[in-house]
Design a protein around this motif. Sequence first.
Motif, PDB file in Angstrom:
ATOM      1  N   ILE A 145       0.866  -1.185   0.000  1.00 46.83           N
ATOM      2  CA  ILE A 145       0.000   0.000   0.000  1.00 46.83           C
ATOM      3  C   ILE A 145       0.899   1.231   0.000  1.00 46.83           C
ATOM      4  N   ASP A 146       0.313   2.399  -0.329  1.00 51.65           N
ATOM      5  CA  ASP A 146       1.051   3.641  -0.149  1.00 51.65           C
ATOM      6  C   ASP A 146       0.474   4.377   1.055  1.00 51.65           C
ATOM      7  N   ARG A 147       1.073   5.501   1.395  1.00 50.27           N
ATOM      8  CA  ARG A 147       0.704   6.214   2.611  1.00 50.27           C
ATOM      9  C   ARG A 147      -0.786   6.598   2.627  1.00 50.27           C
ATOM     10  N   GLN A 148      -1.315   6.982   1.467  1.00 50.55           N
ATOM     11  CA  GLN A 148      -2.721   7.386   1.400  1.00 50.55           C
ATOM     12  C   GLN A 148      -3.662   6.209   1.662  1.00 50.55           C
ATOM     13  N   ASP A 149      -3.238   5.014   1.247  1.00 45.72           N
ATOM     14  CA  ASP A 149      -4.090   3.828   1.420  1.00 45.72           C
ATOM     15  C   ASP A 149      -4.173   3.384   2.886  1.00 45.72           C
ATOM     16  N   ALA A 150      -3.209   3.807   3.701  1.00 39.67           N
ATOM     17  CA  ALA A 150      -3.142   3.327   5.079  1.00 39.67           C
ATOM     18  C   ALA A 150      -4.411   3.658   5.857  1.00 39.67           C
ATOM     19  N   ILE A 151      -4.998   4.828   5.602  1.00 44.21           N
ATOM     20  CA  ILE A 151      -6.203   5.221   6.351  1.00 44.21           C
ATOM     21  C   ILE A 151      -7.433   4.440   5.908  1.00 44.21           C
ATOM     22  N   MET A 152      -7.333   3.744   4.765  1.00 40.78           N
ATOM     23  CA  MET A 152      -8.464   2.964   4.252  1.00 40.78           C
ATOM     24  C   MET A 152      -8.441   1.511   4.748  1.00 40.78           C
ATOM     25  N   LEU A 153      -7.424   1.140   5.499  1.00 39.17           N
ATOM     26  CA  LEU A 153      -7.354  -0.237   6.006  1.00 39.17           C
ATOM     27  C   LEU A 153      -8.517  -0.509   6.953  1.00 39.17           C
ATOM     28  N   PRO A 154      -9.039  -1.749   6.975  1.00 36.96           N
ATOM     29  CA  PRO A 154     -10.052  -2.100   7.979  1.00 36.96           C
ATOM     30  C   PRO A 154      -9.483  -1.864   9.380  1.00 36.96           C
ATOM     31  N   GLU A 155     -10.347  -1.531  10.324  1.00 35.60           N
ATOM     32  CA  GLU A 155      -9.891  -1.206  11.676  1.00 35.60           C
ATOM     33  C   GLU A 155      -9.051  -2.331  12.269  1.00 35.60           C
ATOM     34  N   ARG A 156      -9.468  -3.570  12.044  1.00 32.25           N
ATOM     35  CA  ARG A 156      -8.726  -4.717  12.603  1.00 32.25           C
ATOM     36  C   ARG A 156      -7.310  -4.778  12.044  1.00 32.25           C
ATOM     37  N   ALA A 157      -7.152  -4.402  10.773  1.00 32.53           N
ATOM     38  CA  ALA A 157      -5.813  -4.397  10.173  1.00 32.53           C
ATOM     39  C   ALA A 157      -4.986  -3.226  10.698  1.00 32.53           C
ATOM     40  N   ARG A 158      -5.604  -2.059  10.862  1.00 33.30           N
ATOM     41  CA  ARG A 158      -4.877  -0.900  11.398  1.00 33.30           C
ATOM     42  C   ARG A 158      -4.352  -1.190  12.800  1.00 33.30           C
ATOM     43  N   ASP A 159      -5.097  -1.991  13.555  1.00 32.07           N
ATOM     44  CA  ASP A 159      -4.762  -2.276  14.944  1.00 32.07           C
ATOM     45  C   ASP A 159      -4.004  -3.601  15.104  1.00 32.07           C
ATOM     46  N   PHE A 160      -3.600  -4.204  13.990  1.00 36.15           N
ATOM     47  CA  PHE A 160      -2.972  -5.526  14.039  1.00 36.15           C
ATOM     48  C   PHE A 160      -1.645  -5.457  14.778  1.00 36.15           C
ATOM     49  N   PRO A 161      -1.414  -6.367  15.760  1.00 35.87           N
ATOM     50  CA  PRO A 161      -0.213  -6.264  16.591  1.00 35.87           C
ATOM     51  C   PRO A 161       1.070  -6.712  15.887  1.00 35.87           C
ATOM     52  N   ILE A 162       2.106  -5.908  16.084  1.00 33.57           N
ATOM     53  CA  ILE A 162       3.453  -6.228  15.609  1.00 33.57           C
ATOM     54  C   ILE A 162       4.346  -6.304  16.837  1.00 33.57           C
ATOM     55  N   GLN A 163       5.098  -7.378  16.972  1.00 31.94           N
ATOM     56  CA  GLN A 163       5.963  -7.551  18.131  1.00 31.94           C
ATOM     57  C   GLN A 163       7.385  -7.892  17.705  1.00 31.94           C
ATOM     58  N   CYS A 164       8.306  -7.706  18.632  1.00 30.92           N
ATOM     59  CA  CYS A 164       9.695  -8.127  18.432  1.00 30.92           C
ATOM     60  C   CYS A 164       9.779  -9.609  18.735  1.00 30.92           C
ATOM     61  N   GLY A 165       9.992 -10.436  17.727  1.00 32.57           N
ATOM     62  CA  GLY A 165      10.014 -11.880  17.928  1.00 32.57           C
ATOM     63  C   GLY A 165      11.349 -12.419  18.400  1.00 32.57           C
ATOM     64  N   GLY A 166      12.422 -11.633  18.209  1.00 36.55           N
ATOM     65  CA  GLY A 166      13.735 -12.089  18.632  1.00 36.55           C
ATOM     66  C   GLY A 166      14.841 -11.396  17.860  1.00 36.55           C
ATOM     67  N   PRO A 167      16.080 -11.639  18.252  1.00 43.53           N
ATOM     68  CA  PRO A 167      17.206 -10.914  17.656  1.00 43.53           C
ATOM     69  C   PRO A 167      17.709 -11.451  16.318  1.00 43.53           C
ATOM     70  N   VAL A 168      17.235 -12.631  15.899  1.00 48.00           N
ATOM     71  CA  VAL A 168      17.710 -13.228  14.644  1.00 48.00           C
ATOM     72  C   VAL A 168      16.809 -12.768  13.487  1.00 48.00           C
ATOM     73  N   GLU A 169      17.437 -12.286  12.405  1.00 45.84           N
ATOM     74  CA  GLU A 169      16.693 -11.828  11.220  1.00 45.84           C
ATOM     75  C   GLU A 169      15.560 -10.888  11.615  1.00 45.84           C
ATOM     76  N   SER A 170      15.912  -9.819  12.337  1.00 50.32           N
ATOM     77  CA  SER A 170      14.889  -8.919  12.891  1.00 50.32           C
ATOM     78  C   SER A 170      14.132  -8.122  11.833  1.00 50.32           C
ATOM     79  N   GLY A 171      14.585  -8.158  10.592  1.00 50.33           N
ATOM     80  CA  GLY A 171      13.855  -7.485   9.524  1.00 50.33           C
ATOM     81  C   GLY A 171      12.864  -8.400   8.814  1.00 50.33           C
TER      82      GLY A 171
END
Length: 201
Positions: free
Chosen positions: A69-95
């Motif tokens: 998506i581009d920056r403008q599309d971000a506001i059109m995401l469903p609420e559940r997707a906008r609020d989807f959790p992102i966490q640090c899973g660990g130090p290996v291949e952190s990208g």
Amino acid sequence: MVFSTLTADRERGFLDGQFLIAMPGMADSNFHRTVIYVCAHSPAGAMGFIINRSQPVSFADVLQHLKLIDRQDAIMLPERARDFPIQCGGPVESGRGFVLHSDDYLSDSSIPVSDDISLTATLDIVRAISAGRGPRRATMMLGYAGWGAGQLEAEIAGNGWLNCPASEDLIFDRGLDSKYERALARMGVSPAMLSMDAGHA
């Protein structure tokens, strides 16, 4: 590394589907007060995901980084997707991103971790989540925790970790700050009871 052998038809190790809870004497600062969900354990090593460490990026940031998506599309995401959790899973291949999720979503690349939880690390699940068609319960992990052959067993023997059966509710719970205490409480342990030193009979 065991991650390369994480396949749907693999033989599950005895720590698969377990929590690892860091002991106070944990020397590696990457794992201080962490709870890790073990996804694969074999003679080749082990891998898992920290489930109680936040990540300062949003799902929209991930989608933009992947050019879905581009920056403008971000506001059109469903609420559940906008609020989807992102966490640090660990130090290996952190990208690199991995989605732990309930078994109501499966693609050709999904790998069952336990009877109820699967792991998918391909763009199809990211697209499904962004469209509101993703699994009932899920979280994205950036990076993972990995151990070589015999390394995790040595750390457990050295009083680095406690282990106990995992709880799906705790894996997907959004209250990250209290997960460490709640994981210990499942074992009937309070942080004050834990010794900094290994106990030897």
